[in-house]
Enzyme design. Structure first.
Site, PDB file in Angstrom:
ATOM      1  N   SER A   1      -9.260  -5.410  11.050  1.00 34.84           N
ATOM      2  CA  SER A   1     -10.723  -4.535   9.860  1.00 34.84           C
ATOM      3  C   SER A   1     -11.794  -5.178   9.271  1.00 34.84           C
ATOM      4  CB  SER A   1     -10.101  -3.386   9.281  1.00 34.84           C
ATOM      5  OG  SER A   1     -11.830  -2.517   9.636  1.00 34.84           O
TER       6      SER A   1
ATOM      7  N   ARG B   1       0.924  -0.767   0.350  1.00 31.09           N
ATOM      8  CA  ARG B   1       0.358  -0.284   0.365  1.00 31.09           C
ATOM      9  C   ARG B   1       1.137   1.157  -0.182  1.00 31.09           C
ATOM     10  NH1 ARG B   1      -4.562  -1.737   4.916  1.00 31.09           N
ATOM     11  NH2 ARG B   1      -5.375  -3.861   3.406  1.00 31.09           N
TER      12      ARG B   1
ATOM     13  N   ARG C   1       3.133   1.734   9.638  1.00 29.35           N
ATOM     14  CA  ARG C   1       2.674   2.323   8.625  1.00 29.35           C
ATOM     15  C   ARG C   1       3.888   2.215   7.433  1.00 29.35           C
ATOM     16  NH1 ARG C   1      -2.283   4.852   7.750  1.00 29.35           N
ATOM     17  NH2 ARG C   1      -3.193   5.333   9.905  1.00 29.35           N
TER      18      ARG C   1
ATOM     19  N   ARG D   1       2.863  -4.456  11.981  1.00 23.75           N
ATOM     20  CA  ARG D   1       2.039  -3.772  12.893  1.00 23.75           C
ATOM     21  C   ARG D   1       1.856  -4.141  13.807  1.00 23.75           C
ATOM     22  NH1 ARG D   1      -2.883   0.313  11.818  1.00 23.75           N
ATOM     23  NH2 ARG D   1      -1.317   1.504  10.534  1.00 23.75           N
TER      24      ARG D   1
ATOM     25  N   GLU E   1      -5.520   1.121  15.032  1.00 21.22           N
ATOM     26  CA  GLU E   1      -6.330  -0.270  14.190  1.00 21.22           C
ATOM     27  C   GLU E   1      -5.152  -0.906  13.626  1.00 21.22           C
ATOM     28  OE1 GLU E   1      -7.107  -2.182  10.719  1.00 21.22           O
ATOM     29  OE2 GLU E   1      -7.442   0.322  10.428  1.00 21.22           O
TER      30      GLU E   1
END
Length: 420
Positions: A350, A258, A273, A388, A347
């Site tokens: 999800s 990403r 990130r 993460r 977060e």
């Protein structure tokens, strides 16, 4: 993608959904194009019927009438050709417009423009109360030689990472154990490629909405996927699945990529990130039954929570607002895990239900025992994403000596070590 008949009959609800999700959709243009397309299709059927009538009567018609019939047939053929070309163009234009129409959120979704409108559903676990000055994950990992920021920056630039030694083994243990436990829950482990064609991104709804966050390989006509969901949806594109074979449950493992476009410098330090990471994704294709979908949504969420509880990490579950859930979601719950160095939850998981919005784009259908064919429902949920998850794991389980406690269920993968 929503059914055009549904949009036609529920235009006000679709407009309200677009507004709630902060999107601009030209429903007037869609409905006008739909009306014109239906008129032209009706005209096509009329002309075809007329052409067939003339052909049927031609052989028995008197000789003086044959020339007139032939001329009439040629005129119809010319109009049919032009009309068919226009219908094809309008169908393509209408599909492109329909691809921009969001799904309707469920009634329980908080109304709001972004994550600030999300509502906390529950908070689980106690946040650590350190009797010493805690370090962030970068300081701990750098001290132990588990990461090498200067060297990897030379190789891959910003937002890249390298894991070494025991931390690399811990990452692999997390990914493997997650796949193993999901297999015990009935999910089929499957590894899928990250290099995927553009139509697969359209089918999941990542295009046209998230194109700017995707790495493109123009020479190969492909893109690097940010989730196994894209390939998993594509596996069954265009298929009709028998009811006896549903639900399809996958634990999809893949490298993910990403751009993190628009993150605006947030959480750029360390491992939160990064451009490339690994993920085990829970993915479900089931019948178009809202109650069954709600069951699977809860089940996927519970699987992720069980992993976090076993990791001994404090977290909270939030109900995502209409503006935060994305275009295709009916419902989305995020799980946010406590990061001590940031003194907040971030977060890490999800969970999303999309009903038939995704399956309609990918043309994934199911056939019931009576032979009726309908579009499926799809769901997805992060089971584990690394690196993460290593951020809260390292920081919450750190010791005064700068070591990291290993959750008990992972110790066998590391030779029985209690600490890294």
């Amino acid at each position: 993608m929503l059914d055009i008949a549904f949009i036609r009959n529920n235009a006000a609800a679709v407009a309200a959904a677009a507004h709630a999700k902060g999107m601009t959709v030209d429903l007037d243009q869609i409905l006008a194009l739909d009306a014109a397309l239906r008129r032209d299709k009706t005209r096509l059927e009329t002309l075809r019927a007329e052409r067939n009538r003339i052909a049927a009567e031609f052989l028995t018609a008197a000789e003086p009438l044959r020339a007139a019939s032939a001329e009439h047939s040629r005129a119809i053929a010319g109009e049919l050709s032009a009309l068919q070309g226009r219908v094809t163009e309008m169908e393509q234009a209408l599909r492109e417009l329909l691809l921009t129409v969001p799904n309707l959120p469920w009634q329980g979704a908080p109304i709001g423009p972004d994550e600030k409108s999300n509502q906390v559903v529950r908070v689980v676990g106690d946040r650590p109360d350190f009797a010493f000055t805690p370090l962030d994950h970068v300081a701990i990992a750098d001290r132990r030689g588990w990461i090498d920021p200067p060297r990897i920056a030379k190789v891959a630039g910003a937002r890249s990472y390298v894991l070494k030694g025991r931390l690399a083994l811990l990452e692999q243990a997390l990914l493997f154990d997650t796949s193993r436990r999901l297999a015990q829950e009935g999910f089929q482990p499957i590894s899928v490629p990250a290099l995927v064609r553009g139509d697969a991104f359209v089918n999941t709804g990542h295009f046209p909405f998230a194109r700017e966050d995707t790495f493109e390989l123009p020479r190969d006509g492909a893109y690097l996927a940010g989730t196994a969901e894209i390939a998993l949806t594509g596996l069954h594109g265009g298929e009709i699945i028998e009811e006896r074979d549903l639900p399809l449950l996958y634990a999809g493992f893949s490298p993910c990529f990403r751009r993190e476009a628009g993150s605006g410098g947030r959480d750029v330090r360390g491992l939160l990130r990064v451009h490339q990471f690994y993920k085990v994704e829970q993915y479900v294709i089931c019948r178009d039954d809202p109650e069954e979908t709600a069951y699977w949504h809860a089940r996927l969420l519970a699987n992720a929570e069980n992993i976090l509880r076993d990791l001994g990490l404090p977290y909270r579950v939030v109900e995502c607002s209409t503006g935060d859930m994305g275009p295709g979601k009916v419902r989305m719950n995020d799980i946010e895990t406590w990061v001590p160095s940031l003194t907040c939850y971030r977060e890490t998981h999800s969970c999303s239900s999309l009903h038939e919005w995704q399956a309609r784009r990918a043309n994934i259908r199911w056939r019931d025992r009576k032979g009726r064919v309908r579009f499926c429902h799809t769901l997805n949920n992060t089971a584990i994403a690394t690196p993460r998850i290593l951020v809260p794991l390292i920081e919450n389980h750190q010791t005064p000596q700068g070591r990291v406690r290993v959750p008990s269920f992972l110790q066998n993968y590391l030779g029985g070590e209690d600490f890294l």
